[in-house]
Design a protein around this motif. Sequence first.
Motif, PDB file in Angstrom:
ATOM      1  N   GLY A 286       0.802  -1.218   0.000  1.00 22.34           N
ATOM      2  CA  GLY A 286       0.000   0.000   0.000  1.00 22.34           C
ATOM      3  C   GLY A 286       0.836   1.269   0.000  1.00 22.34           C
ATOM      4  O   GLY A 286       0.293   2.368  -0.120  1.00 22.34           O
ATOM      5  N   HIS A 287       2.138   1.160   0.136  1.00 21.21           N
ATOM      6  CA  HIS A 287       3.005   2.342   0.110  1.00 21.21           C
ATOM      7  C   HIS A 287       2.988   2.930  -1.297  1.00 21.21           C
ATOM      8  O   HIS A 287       2.910   2.211  -2.286  1.00 21.21           O
ATOM      9  CB  HIS A 287       4.430   1.945   0.521  1.00 21.21           C
TER      10      HIS A 287
ATOM     11  N   LEU B  57       5.233   4.034  -3.218  1.00 18.39           N
ATOM     12  CA  LEU B  57       6.287   3.621  -4.145  1.00 18.39           C
ATOM     13  C   LEU B  57       5.922   2.359  -4.920  1.00 18.39           C
ATOM     14  O   LEU B  57       6.410   2.145  -6.018  1.00 18.39           O
ATOM     15  CB  LEU B  57       7.599   3.381  -3.404  1.00 18.39           C
ATOM     16  N   HIS B  58       5.077   1.509  -4.360  1.00 16.04           N
ATOM     17  CA  HIS B  58       4.676   0.287  -5.066  1.00 16.04           C
ATOM     18  C   HIS B  58       4.040   0.606  -6.406  1.00 16.04           C
ATOM     19  O   HIS B  58       4.296  -0.063  -7.405  1.00 16.04           O
ATOM     20  CB  HIS B  58       3.693  -0.541  -4.225  1.00 16.04           C
ATOM     21  N   ALA B  59       3.209   1.614  -6.446  1.00 15.00           N
ATOM     22  CA  ALA B  59       2.522   1.974  -7.693  1.00 15.00           C
ATOM     23  C   ALA B  59       3.292   3.015  -8.497  1.00 15.00           C
ATOM     24  O   ALA B  59       3.262   2.997  -9.722  1.00 15.00           O
ATOM     25  CB  ALA B  59       1.122   2.498  -7.382  1.00 15.00           C
ATOM     26  N   SER B  60       3.992   3.925  -7.821  1.00 16.05           N
ATOM     27  CA  SER B  60       4.570   5.056  -8.550  1.00 16.05           C
ATOM     28  C   SER B  60       5.782   4.698  -9.402  1.00 16.05           C
ATOM     29  O   SER B  60       5.910   5.197 -10.517  1.00 16.05           O
ATOM     30  CB  SER B  60       4.931   6.190  -7.589  1.00 16.05           C
ATOM     31  N   LEU B  61       6.688   3.844  -8.906  1.00 16.57           N
ATOM     32  CA  LEU B  61       7.880   3.538  -9.704  1.00 16.57           C
ATOM     33  C   LEU B  61       7.537   2.846 -11.020  1.00 16.57           C
ATOM     34  O   LEU B  61       8.004   3.279 -12.081  1.00 16.57           O
ATOM     35  CB  LEU B  61       8.888   2.728  -8.894  1.00 16.57           C
ATOM     36  N   PRO B  62       6.717   1.793 -11.013  1.00 14.99           N
ATOM     37  CA  PRO B  62       6.346   1.202 -12.304  1.00 14.99           C
ATOM     38  C   PRO B  62       5.573   2.181 -13.194  1.00 14.99           C
ATOM     39  O   PRO B  62       5.748   2.190 -14.409  1.00 14.99           O
ATOM     40  CB  PRO B  62       5.464   0.001 -11.919  1.00 14.99           C
ATOM     41  N   TRP B  63       4.749   3.030 -12.600  1.00 20.29           N
ATOM     42  CA  TRP B  63       3.984   4.012 -13.381  1.00 20.29           C
ATOM     43  C   TRP B  63       4.910   5.010 -14.062  1.00 20.29           C
ATOM     44  O   TRP B  63       4.766   5.295 -15.244  1.00 20.29           O
ATOM     45  CB  TRP B  63       2.986   4.734 -12.461  1.00 20.29           C
ATOM     46  N   TRP B  64       5.883   5.553 -13.332  1.00 16.14           N
ATOM     47  CA  TRP B  64       6.838   6.489 -13.921  1.00 16.14           C
ATOM     48  C   TRP B  64       7.653   5.818 -15.017  1.00 16.14           C
ATOM     49  O   TRP B  64       7.967   6.421 -16.039  1.00 16.14           O
ATOM     50  CB  TRP B  64       7.772   7.069 -12.856  1.00 16.14           C
ATOM     51  N   TYR B  65       8.016   4.585 -14.797  1.00 12.82           N
ATOM     52  CA  TYR B  65       8.790   3.865 -15.803  1.00 12.82           C
ATOM     53  C   TYR B  65       7.979   3.717 -17.092  1.00 12.82           C
ATOM     54  O   TYR B  65       8.470   3.991 -18.175  1.00 12.82           O
ATOM     55  CB  TYR B  65       9.201   2.491 -15.261  1.00 12.82           C
ATOM     56  N   ARG B  66       6.720   3.289 -16.968  1.00 12.16           N
ATOM     57  CA  ARG B  66       5.875   3.132 -18.155  1.00 12.16           C
ATOM     58  C   ARG B  66       5.636   4.464 -18.847  1.00 12.16           C
ATOM     59  O   ARG B  66       5.628   4.562 -20.075  1.00 12.16           O
ATOM     60  CB  ARG B  66       4.543   2.487 -17.778  1.00 12.16           C
ATOM     61  N   LEU B  67       5.438   5.521 -18.075  1.00 14.55           N
ATOM     62  CA  LEU B  67       5.184   6.849 -18.642  1.00 14.55           C
ATOM     63  C   LEU B  67       6.388   7.350 -19.440  1.00 14.55           C
ATOM     64  O   LEU B  67       6.238   7.878 -20.540  1.00 14.55           O
ATOM     65  CB  LEU B  67       4.845   7.836 -17.529  1.00 14.55           C
ATOM     66  N   SER B  68       7.574   7.172 -18.912  1.00 13.96           N
ATOM     67  CA  SER B  68       8.758   7.700 -19.579  1.00 13.96           C
ATOM     68  C   SER B  68       9.242   6.815 -20.719  1.00 13.96           C
ATOM     69  O   SER B  68       9.793   7.300 -21.688  1.00 13.96           O
ATOM     70  CB  SER B  68       9.883   7.914 -18.576  1.00 13.96           C
ATOM     71  N   ARG B  69       9.042   5.512 -20.622  1.00 15.28           N
ATOM     72  CA  ARG B  69       9.547   4.598 -21.643  1.00 15.28           C
ATOM     73  C   ARG B  69       8.529   4.324 -22.739  1.00 15.28           C
ATOM     74  O   ARG B  69       8.876   3.845 -23.793  1.00 15.28           O
ATOM     75  CB  ARG B  69       9.937   3.255 -21.018  1.00 15.28           C
TER      76      ARG B  69
END
Length: 140
Positions: free
Chosen positions: A105-106, A108-120
């Motif tokens: 539920g932290h 970072l669990h959702a944000s890191l993969p989301w940022w990666y998908r957004l930028s790549r």
Amino acid sequence: MISSYTEQRQTALRQRTIEMFGLPGDLCTDPACRRRGRCLSAAPQAPDCLRLLDAAGQTFYRRVLRTCQWADDAPLHFLSHYIGAIDDPYLALVGEIVRRAQPRGHWLHASLPWWYRLSRKSGRRPVSLQAAAAFPARCY
């Protein structure tokens, strides 16, 4: 209270970091770690199975752990570096370790993969320990 929380965070980072090295496995001396396939060591210096790595592996473990501790202490600062250097395999490794060390539920669990998908604009590449070790050391 704060010191126990800090100790729990440090233990979780040590455990998740050693797991990225493929330990514990059948080589770990702790039967509980072998059964669960996860590091359960709460040793303050390092997990017991760290001694199974060679000198270069132990040095790289300490480098990764220092970076993970920095990322865990300042997650927003780390996230800005992570977004800016999305093709850095070392930061991808650190991001995955820090993300896995967080409680469910932290953010970072959702944000890191989301940022990666957004930028790549594509799926995530697998985290590679060899690519991260070969990547030149930087100051973050």
